[in-house]
Design an enzyme around this catalytic site. Structure first.
Site, PDB file in Angstrom:
ATOM      1  N   LYS A 166       0.815  -1.222   0.000  1.00  0.00           N
ATOM      2  CA  LYS A 166       0.000   0.000   0.000  1.00  0.00           C
ATOM      3  C   LYS A 166       0.858   1.287   0.000  1.00  0.00           C
ATOM      4  O   LYS A 166       2.063   1.241   0.251  1.00  0.00           O
ATOM      5  CB  LYS A 166      -0.936  -0.031   1.214  1.00  0.00           C
ATOM      6  CG  LYS A 166      -1.935  -1.195   1.170  1.00  0.00           C
ATOM      7  CD  LYS A 166      -2.948  -1.077   2.294  1.00  0.00           C
ATOM      8  CE  LYS A 166      -3.927  -2.239   2.271  1.00  0.00           C
ATOM      9  NZ  LYS A 166      -5.011  -2.069   3.277  1.00  0.00           N
ATOM     10  N   TYR A 220     -12.678  -2.425  -3.421  1.00  0.00           N
ATOM     11  CA  TYR A 220     -13.176  -2.462  -2.037  1.00  0.00           C
ATOM     12  C   TYR A 220     -14.698  -2.370  -1.964  1.00  0.00           C
ATOM     13  O   TYR A 220     -15.229  -1.992  -0.920  1.00  0.00           O
ATOM     14  CB  TYR A 220     -12.528  -1.331  -1.230  1.00  0.00           C
ATOM     15  CG  TYR A 220     -11.101  -1.634  -0.805  1.00  0.00           C
ATOM     16  CD1 TYR A 220     -10.807  -2.715   0.028  1.00  0.00           C
ATOM     17  CD2 TYR A 220     -10.044  -0.836  -1.216  1.00  0.00           C
ATOM     18  CE1 TYR A 220      -9.508  -2.996   0.425  1.00  0.00           C
ATOM     19  CE2 TYR A 220      -8.733  -1.103  -0.816  1.00  0.00           C
ATOM     20  CZ  TYR A 220      -8.474  -2.195   0.015  1.00  0.00           C
ATOM     21  OH  TYR A 220      -7.194  -2.480   0.416  1.00  0.00           O
ATOM     22  N   ASN A 232      -2.022   0.284   6.675  1.00  0.00           N
ATOM     23  CA  ASN A 232      -1.553  -0.999   7.227  1.00  0.00           C
ATOM     24  C   ASN A 232      -0.700  -1.810   6.254  1.00  0.00           C
ATOM     25  O   ASN A 232      -0.633  -3.038   6.342  1.00  0.00           O
ATOM     26  CB  ASN A 232      -2.729  -1.809   7.794  1.00  0.00           C
ATOM     27  CG  ASN A 232      -3.674  -2.287   6.729  1.00  0.00           C
ATOM     28  OD1 ASN A 232      -3.593  -1.876   5.577  1.00  0.00           O
ATOM     29  ND2 ASN A 232      -4.592  -3.166   7.099  1.00  0.00           N
ATOM     30  N   HIS A 275      -2.252  -5.662   1.701  1.00  0.00           N
ATOM     31  CA  HIS A 275      -3.546  -6.334   1.555  1.00  0.00           C
ATOM     32  C   HIS A 275      -3.292  -7.734   1.027  1.00  0.00           C
ATOM     33  O   HIS A 275      -2.428  -7.933   0.175  1.00  0.00           O
ATOM     34  CB  HIS A 275      -4.451  -5.592   0.551  1.00  0.00           C
ATOM     35  CG  HIS A 275      -5.615  -6.437   0.110  1.00  0.00           C
ATOM     36  ND1 HIS A 275      -6.794  -6.484   0.816  1.00  0.00           N
ATOM     37  CD2 HIS A 275      -5.751  -7.310  -0.922  1.00  0.00           C
ATOM     38  CE1 HIS A 275      -7.616  -7.359   0.214  1.00  0.00           C
ATOM     39  NE2 HIS A 275      -7.004  -7.856  -0.844  1.00  0.00           N
ATOM     40  N   GLU A 290      -9.686 -10.704  -7.591  1.00  0.00           N
ATOM     41  CA  GLU A 290      -8.733  -9.606  -7.394  1.00  0.00           C
ATOM     42  C   GLU A 290      -7.566  -9.703  -8.382  1.00  0.00           C
ATOM     43  O   GLU A 290      -7.137  -8.696  -8.949  1.00  0.00           O
ATOM     44  CB  GLU A 290      -8.238  -9.616  -5.942  1.00  0.00           C
ATOM     45  CG  GLU A 290      -9.335  -9.231  -4.955  1.00  0.00           C
ATOM     46  CD  GLU A 290      -8.930  -9.360  -3.484  1.00  0.00           C
ATOM     47  OE1 GLU A 290      -9.761  -9.029  -2.624  1.00  0.00           O
ATOM     48  OE2 GLU A 290      -7.794  -9.789  -3.182  1.00  0.00           O
TER      49      GLU A 290
HETATM   50  P1  CMP Z   1      -7.439  -4.596   3.674  1.00  0.00           P
HETATM   51  O1  CMP Z   1      -6.956  -5.964   3.954  1.00  0.00           O
HETATM   52  O2  CMP Z   1      -6.854  -3.904   2.494  1.00  0.00           O
HETATM   53  O3  CMP Z   1      -9.020  -4.663   3.493  1.00  0.00           O
HETATM   54  C1  CMP Z   1      -9.885  -3.627   3.882  1.00  0.00           C
HETATM   55  C2  CMP Z   1      -9.163  -2.490   4.492  1.00  0.00           C
HETATM   56  O4  CMP Z   1      -9.965  -1.561   5.172  1.00  0.00           O
HETATM   57  C3  CMP Z   1      -8.238  -3.009   5.551  1.00  0.00           C
HETATM   58  O5  CMP Z   1      -7.173  -3.688   4.952  1.00  0.00           O
HETATM   59  C4  CMP Z   1      -7.884  -1.754   6.323  1.00  0.00           C
HETATM   60  O6  CMP Z   1      -6.748  -1.100   5.795  1.00  0.00           O
HETATM   61  C5  CMP Z   1      -9.102  -0.892   6.067  1.00  0.00           C
HETATM   62  N1  CMP Z   1      -9.791  -0.663   7.330  1.00  0.00           N
HETATM   63  C6  CMP Z   1     -10.359  -1.580   8.114  1.00  0.00           C
HETATM   64  N2  CMP Z   1     -10.889  -0.986   9.205  1.00  0.00           N
HETATM   65  C7  CMP Z   1     -10.625   0.344   9.090  1.00  0.00           C
HETATM   66  C8  CMP Z   1     -10.895   1.477   9.887  1.00  0.00           C
HETATM   67  N3  CMP Z   1     -11.564   1.365  11.037  1.00  0.00           N
HETATM   68  N4  CMP Z   1     -10.472   2.675   9.444  1.00  0.00           N
HETATM   69  C9  CMP Z   1      -9.800   2.788   8.262  1.00  0.00           C
HETATM   70  N5  CMP Z   1      -9.521   1.733   7.463  1.00  0.00           N
HETATM   71  C10 CMP Z   1      -9.926   0.541   7.881  1.00  0.00           C
END
Ligand code: CMP
Length: 140
Positions: A11, A51, A114, A117, A128
């Site tokens: 990311k 998403y 984070n 993914h 995906e």
């Molecule tokens: P990802 O695995 O990419 O799939 C969905 C994403 O939503 C997740 O990782 C997080 O980065 C994001 N996400 C989940 N919960 C929150 C939150 N409370 N605030 C912002 N982003 C979120």
């Protein structure tokens, strides 16, 4: 368990900090093979499609803003039980809950920023991968 493929995104928080190679080192150390990879700027439409399962969540707008805020590296990873293996290697979504040695524990900044993914099931992995790669771009 047969050889499986999963879809990965490194990311914008990670590409911004020049961590692509560091994340890839953790992936490869876990026995996963990077069989396709490209650095792209995701469009808003691509992020919203990717998403769409989270469209009703309060963080959806913020998530799409973040995923289009800078380069991402999209990848196909291959290996034994690749989907579950990569989820273990990434660690918990929220880095505060991620285990030692995982990508998110090592590198992630917050639940939103984070670092990585990974697909959660074979059906989503196939979907995906198909969103970002043509068959001839994946070389196992
Ligand atoms: P990802 O695995 O990419 O799939 C969905 C994403 O939503 C997740 O990782 C997080 O980065 C994001 N996400 C989940 N919960 C929150 C939150 N409370 N605030 C912002 N982003 C979120």
């Amino acid at each position: 368990m047969a050889i499986q493929r999963t879809f990965s995104i490194i990311k914008p928080d990670a590409t911004k900090r020049n961590l692509t190679g560091a994340v890839n080192a953790v992936i490869e150390k876990a026995g996963l093979r990077i069989v396709a990879q490209k650095r792209i700027l995701m469009t808003r439409a691509q992020a919203e499609t990717f998403y769409s399962v989270h469209a009703a969540r309060p963080f959806f707008g913020e998530l799409c803003d973040f995923m289009t805020s800078g380069p991402v590296v999209v990848q196909v990873l291959e290996g034994e039980n690749a989907i579950a293996t990569y989820r273990d290697v990434m660690g918990a979504t929220n880095p505060a809950n991620a285990a030692e040695g995982t990508i998110r524990k090592l590198f992630a900044l917050s639940v939103g920023e984070n670092t990585a993914h990974g697909s959660d099931a074979p059906e989503t992995a196939a979907q995906e991968i198909a969103q970002f790669f043509a068959g001839n771009e994946i070389v196992g």
